[in-house]
Write an enzyme that holds these catalytic residues in place. Structure first.
Site, mmCIF file in Angstrom:
data_model
loop_
_atom_site.group_PDB
_atom_site.id
_atom_site.type_symbol
_atom_site.label_atom_id
_atom_site.label_comp_id
_atom_site.label_asym_id
_atom_site.label_seq_id
_atom_site.Cartn_x
_atom_site.Cartn_y
_atom_site.Cartn_z
ATOM 1 N N LYS A 133 0.854 -1.191 0.000
ATOM 2 C CA LYS A 133 0.000 0.000 0.000
ATOM 3 C C LYS A 133 0.889 1.240 0.000
ATOM 4 O O LYS A 133 1.910 1.290 0.707
ATOM 5 C CB LYS A 133 -0.904 -0.025 1.244
ATOM 6 C CG LYS A 133 -2.017 1.027 1.234
ATOM 7 C CD LYS A 133 -2.930 0.858 2.447
ATOM 8 C CE LYS A 133 -4.080 1.848 2.446
ATOM 9 N NZ LYS A 133 -4.945 1.708 3.645
ATOM 10 N N SER A 152 -9.876 2.040 2.453
ATOM 11 C CA SER A 152 -8.997 2.781 1.583
ATOM 12 C C SER A 152 -8.023 1.896 0.807
ATOM 13 O O SER A 152 -7.472 2.323 -0.203
ATOM 14 C CB SER A 152 -8.195 3.794 2.406
ATOM 15 O OG SER A 152 -7.327 3.119 3.308
ATOM 16 N N SER A 201 -9.997 -0.388 6.586
ATOM 17 C CA SER A 201 -9.405 -0.312 5.241
ATOM 18 C C SER A 201 -8.704 -1.568 4.752
ATOM 19 O O SER A 201 -8.337 -1.649 3.590
ATOM 20 C CB SER A 201 -8.432 0.854 5.170
ATOM 21 O OG SER A 201 -9.157 2.048 5.133
HETATM 22 N N1 GLN Z 1 -13.506 4.126 5.730
HETATM 23 C C1 GLN Z 1 -12.613 4.500 6.781
HETATM 24 C C2 GLN Z 1 -12.405 5.996 6.755
HETATM 25 O O1 GLN Z 1 -12.649 6.581 5.730
HETATM 26 C C3 GLN Z 1 -11.349 3.757 6.567
HETATM 27 C C4 GLN Z 1 -10.141 4.315 7.215
HETATM 28 C C5 GLN Z 1 -8.986 3.380 7.214
HETATM 29 O O2 GLN Z 1 -9.099 2.265 7.709
HETATM 30 N N2 GLN Z 1 -7.855 3.837 6.717
HETATM 31 O O3 GLN Z 1 -12.027 6.578 7.720
#
Ligand code: GLN
Length: 503
Positions: free
Chosen positions: A86, A161, A185
């Site tokens: 990532k 994400s 995420s």
């Molecule tokens: N959907 C979550 C957010 O937008 C995911 C965040 C994450 O795990 N990086 O905050």
């Protein structure tokens, strides 16, 4: 066998199988790496999982690893296997953007601890994967570099994400990937792409060299197509790191042994009452219930458990996360990393910082910086941030009470299957609701896995099954996950991902 069919055979293998074949000298890491690079060249124009690939560098590293394996210098369970990273892991000499335009051109001078551990284990990087900007989002549509597409249906989101990491695995561009999970995420992208993802216990995997979103919630973890591959990767990246002050100094639970055991007889499994009703798609619930029946058939005891404060989790998270993010993202000011805008000798430092942030950050990042700054401002601090922290404590207590009765908790990972690209981009609240089942785990700091439970009958798309365990009991995730996976493989005649349409 022709090169092309050898390659298509290699990209469909599990990481465990590839590692064994490499260790036995049946295939080289270079060949395996080449096969995945070919696959990326073939399909990534449609998927957009990768932001950066350097085929020559990956192949050179694979050749080095081949030499080290044959001279016995490296012996790890994943030596020679390629991986996708990532794009918020700091990689020395390799561009790292966090999916943001503000970091375009930034090349870190050092490696994240995870990257170092992968290197010493002989795992070969294929490149960096697409993500929502600074890991804020549930669809990868907030990337500054265009969205990633879900291999099950290219018109749909791959989750976020870490949509790039999940889609890379689901499209056979990589057998393994690293994700990060601050609010879901790793798990939600795994759910909507029919793959496996684990958020380890907070402090279980080093955060050193991971660009921070919300430091009290962030945790990196493994992504793969099977529970065993996820366990192998978990065992390599986990463990104490003195460079991360929140890293836990205790032995890593034996996740590989747990993934091998796959025995749930006598285990107590709690179904979270608050995470099944309203807002959950019918096919998600039906596949979830079918998986529960399988676990009961394997000898687990299924009970319902109530976690009263989970209804406030989303509200608390969307105050705590923006608060921490607004502080963490203050470092991106055009002075030290990435782009600088308006530095023409005519403008003050403050004007340059402001122009850089205006140009470099996307809408969702700006929204959260404003929300967080507001929640932390004097006069509102207690009412918002302070209140959210109290809810966080109540959620942690809900988990403690639940784990006094059961060994693991379960729920669907996400309320729906993959939705259409564009469907929720203009409705932040609808987007945030994707995280309803994943967020409580981050707030409490314990661990969870998502694995495929089947396809929703109404749309034929993957459904994720979430298993949650107490802090530092990550092995329980693998025990339950491998038992369920083995039963489903018997039922389907293979992994769910084998059903993905070929691109
Ligand atoms: N959907 C979550 C957010 O937008 C995911 C965040 C994450 O795990 N990086 O905050």
């Amino acid at each position: 066998m022709s090169d092309a069919s050898l390659n298509s055979d290699l990209v469909r293998q599990s990481a465990a199988t590839l590692a064994t074949a490499i260790a036995r000298g049946e295939v080289s890491s270079e060949q395996v790496t080449q096969a995945h690079l070919d696959r990326i060249a073939e399909v990534d124009g449609q998927v957009n999982a990768f932001l950066f690939v350097d085929p020559e560098a990956s192949l050179a590293r694979a050749r080095e690893v081949d030499a080290q394996i044959s001279s016995g210098i490296i012996a790890s369970p994943l030596a020679g296997v390629p991986i996708a990273l990532k794009d918020l892991l700091a990689t020395r000499g390799v561009p790292t953007t966090c999916g943001s335009k503000i970091l375009e051109g930034w090349i870190p001078p050092y490696n994240a601890t995870i990257v170092e551990r992968l290197e010493s284990a002989g795992v070969v990087s294929l490149g960096k994967t697409n993500m929502d900007e600074f890991a804020m989002g549930s669809s990868t549509e907030n990337s500054g570099y265009g969205p990633t597409h879900n291999p099950w249906d290219l018109e749909r989101i791959p989750g976020g994400s870490g949509g790039g990491s999940a889609a890379a695995i689901a499209s056979f561009e990589a057998p393994l990937a690293i994700g990060t999970d601050t609010g879901g995420s790793i798990r939600q992208p795994a759910a909507v792409t029919g793959t496996v993802g684990v958020k380890p216990t907070y402090g279980g995997v080093s955060r050193y060299g991971i660009v921070a979103l919300a430091s009290s919630l962030d945790q990196a973890g493994p992504c793969a197509r099977s529970v065993m591959d996820t366990a192998l990767l978990h065992s390599i990246i986990a463990g104490h790191d003195p460079r991360d002050s929140t890293s836990i100094n205790a032995p890593v639970p034996d996740v590989i042994a747990a993934a091998k055991s796959g025995d749930v007889r006598g285990m107590r499994i709690g179904v979270i009452k608050q995470l099944q009703g309203e807002g959950f798609q019918s096919g998600v619930i039906s596949q979830f219930n079918a998986a529960l029946e399988i676990l009961a058939g394997l000898g687990a005891e299924i009970v319902e458990v109530s976690c009263e404060h989970f209804q406030y989790a989303l509200g608390a998270y969307y105050l705590i996360l923006p608060s921490e993010a607004s502080s963490n993202l203050a470092r991106f000011d055009g002075m030290r990393f990435g782009i600088r805008v308006g530095d023409d000798g005519q403008h003050s430092v403050e004007q340059v910082m402001s122009a850089t942030r205006e140009a470099g950050f996307g809408a969702e990042v700006k929204r959260r910086i404003m929300l967080g700054t507001y929640a932390l401002s004097s006069g509102y601090y207690d009412a918002y941030y302070g209140q959210a922290q109290k809810i966080r404590t109540l959620i942690t207590r809900d988990f403690e009470a639940a784990f006094a009765q059961v060994d693991v908790l379960v729920s669907p990972t996400a309320p729906t299957t993959a939705f259409k690209l564009g469907a929720k981009v203009n409705d932040p609240l609808a987007m945030y609701l994707n995280d309803i089942a994943t967020i409580p785990v981050n707030l409490a700091g314990n661990c969870a896995m998502s694995l495929p439970a089947g396809l929703a009958p109404e749309d034929g798309l993957p459904v994720g099954f979430q298993i949650i365990a107490p802090a530092m009991a990550d092995d329980r995730l693998y025990k339950v996950g491998s038992a369920l996976e083995a039963a489903l493989v018997d039922k389907w005649g293979g992994l769910l991902i084998d059903e993905v349409p070929s691109l």
